[in-house]
Design a protein around this motif. Structure first.
Motif, mmCIF file in Angstrom:
data_model
loop_
_atom_site.group_PDB
_atom_site.id
_atom_site.type_symbol
_atom_site.label_atom_id
_atom_site.label_comp_id
_atom_site.label_asym_id
_atom_site.label_seq_id
_atom_site.Cartn_x
_atom_site.Cartn_y
_atom_site.Cartn_z
ATOM 1 N N ILE A 64 0.839 -1.204 0.000
ATOM 2 C CA ILE A 64 0.000 0.000 0.000
ATOM 3 C C ILE A 64 0.874 1.255 0.000
ATOM 4 O O ILE A 64 0.612 2.206 -0.751
ATOM 5 C CB ILE A 64 -0.965 -0.021 1.208
ATOM 6 C CG1 ILE A 64 -2.025 -1.098 0.992
ATOM 7 C CG2 ILE A 64 -1.618 1.341 1.415
ATOM 8 C CD1 ILE A 64 -2.908 -1.351 2.185
ATOM 9 N N VAL A 65 1.931 1.273 0.799
ATOM 10 C CA VAL A 65 2.841 2.429 0.835
ATOM 11 C C VAL A 65 3.512 2.612 -0.520
ATOM 12 O O VAL A 65 3.639 3.741 -1.020
ATOM 13 C CB VAL A 65 3.876 2.275 1.968
ATOM 14 C CG1 VAL A 65 4.999 3.280 1.845
ATOM 15 C CG2 VAL A 65 3.203 2.393 3.319
ATOM 16 N N ILE A 73 1.009 4.139 -2.963
ATOM 17 C CA ILE A 73 0.815 5.568 -2.676
ATOM 18 C C ILE A 73 2.006 6.369 -3.188
ATOM 19 O O ILE A 73 1.843 7.436 -3.795
ATOM 20 C CB ILE A 73 0.602 5.782 -1.161
ATOM 21 C CG1 ILE A 73 -0.748 5.211 -0.736
ATOM 22 C CG2 ILE A 73 0.692 7.261 -0.800
ATOM 23 C CD1 ILE A 73 -0.964 5.180 0.763
ATOM 24 N N TYR A 74 3.219 5.857 -2.975
ATOM 25 C CA TYR A 74 4.444 6.513 -3.457
ATOM 26 C C TYR A 74 4.399 6.658 -4.978
ATOM 27 O O TYR A 74 4.711 7.711 -5.522
ATOM 28 C CB TYR A 74 5.643 5.687 -3.015
ATOM 29 C CG TYR A 74 6.977 6.191 -3.506
ATOM 30 C CD1 TYR A 74 7.589 7.265 -2.900
ATOM 31 C CD2 TYR A 74 7.627 5.568 -4.570
ATOM 32 C CE1 TYR A 74 8.824 7.720 -3.330
ATOM 33 C CE2 TYR A 74 8.855 6.019 -5.015
ATOM 34 C CZ TYR A 74 9.452 7.093 -4.386
ATOM 35 O OH TYR A 74 10.663 7.541 -4.825
ATOM 36 N N PHE A 117 1.694 6.605 -6.961
ATOM 37 C CA PHE A 117 0.621 7.514 -7.352
ATOM 38 C C PHE A 117 1.060 8.966 -7.191
ATOM 39 O O PHE A 117 0.819 9.794 -8.062
ATOM 40 C CB PHE A 117 -0.634 7.238 -6.516
ATOM 41 C CG PHE A 117 -1.765 8.165 -6.825
ATOM 42 C CD1 PHE A 117 -2.481 8.029 -8.000
ATOM 43 C CD2 PHE A 117 -2.106 9.181 -5.953
ATOM 44 C CE1 PHE A 117 -3.518 8.880 -8.297
ATOM 45 C CE2 PHE A 117 -3.144 10.038 -6.239
ATOM 46 C CZ PHE A 117 -3.861 9.895 -7.418
ATOM 47 N N MET A 118 1.750 9.249 -6.081
ATOM 48 C CA MET A 118 2.236 10.618 -5.873
ATOM 49 C C MET A 118 3.288 10.990 -6.908
ATOM 50 O O MET A 118 3.306 12.114 -7.404
ATOM 51 C CB MET A 118 2.814 10.767 -4.463
ATOM 52 C CG MET A 118 1.782 10.785 -3.379
ATOM 53 S SD MET A 118 2.497 10.899 -1.736
ATOM 54 C CE MET A 118 3.510 12.330 -1.864
#
Length: 88
Positions: free
Chosen positions: A47-48, A51-52, A54-55
């Motif tokens: 998940i992290v 998110i990384y 996507f950012m």
């Protein structure tokens, strides 16, 4: 030297946390199900990482490669590149 001191402080804090958890488990006759712990850590890491990525794709920096292509994304994440790939 400052980084070494910070690392030692973090190591001591983590050691104290682990010892406190072991003491609590021993006092209450409990055991850890390591399979569930490892699955949870794997899911958290995925998940992290998502998110990384996507950012990096939405607000990451754009840079130009040596062949003229323009890429967007962080160093260790996914990248989107566009341009003429046959330029060289």
């Amino acid at each position: 030297m400052f980084k070494i001191i910070i690392g030692m402080i973090i190591g001591i804090i983590l050691t104290l946390i682990i010892l406190a958890i072991q003491h609590y488990l021993k006092d209450n006759n409990l055991r850890i199900n390591w399979k569930n712990v490892l699955i949870a850590l794997g899911v958290i890491l995925i998940i992290v990482w998502l998110i990384y990525n996507f950012m990096s794709l939405t607000i990451g920096p754009e840079y130009t490669k040596s062949n003229g292509n323009i890429c967007k994304g962080y160093r260790y994440g996914l990248k989107i590149c566009w341009g003429d790939i046959n330029v060289e």
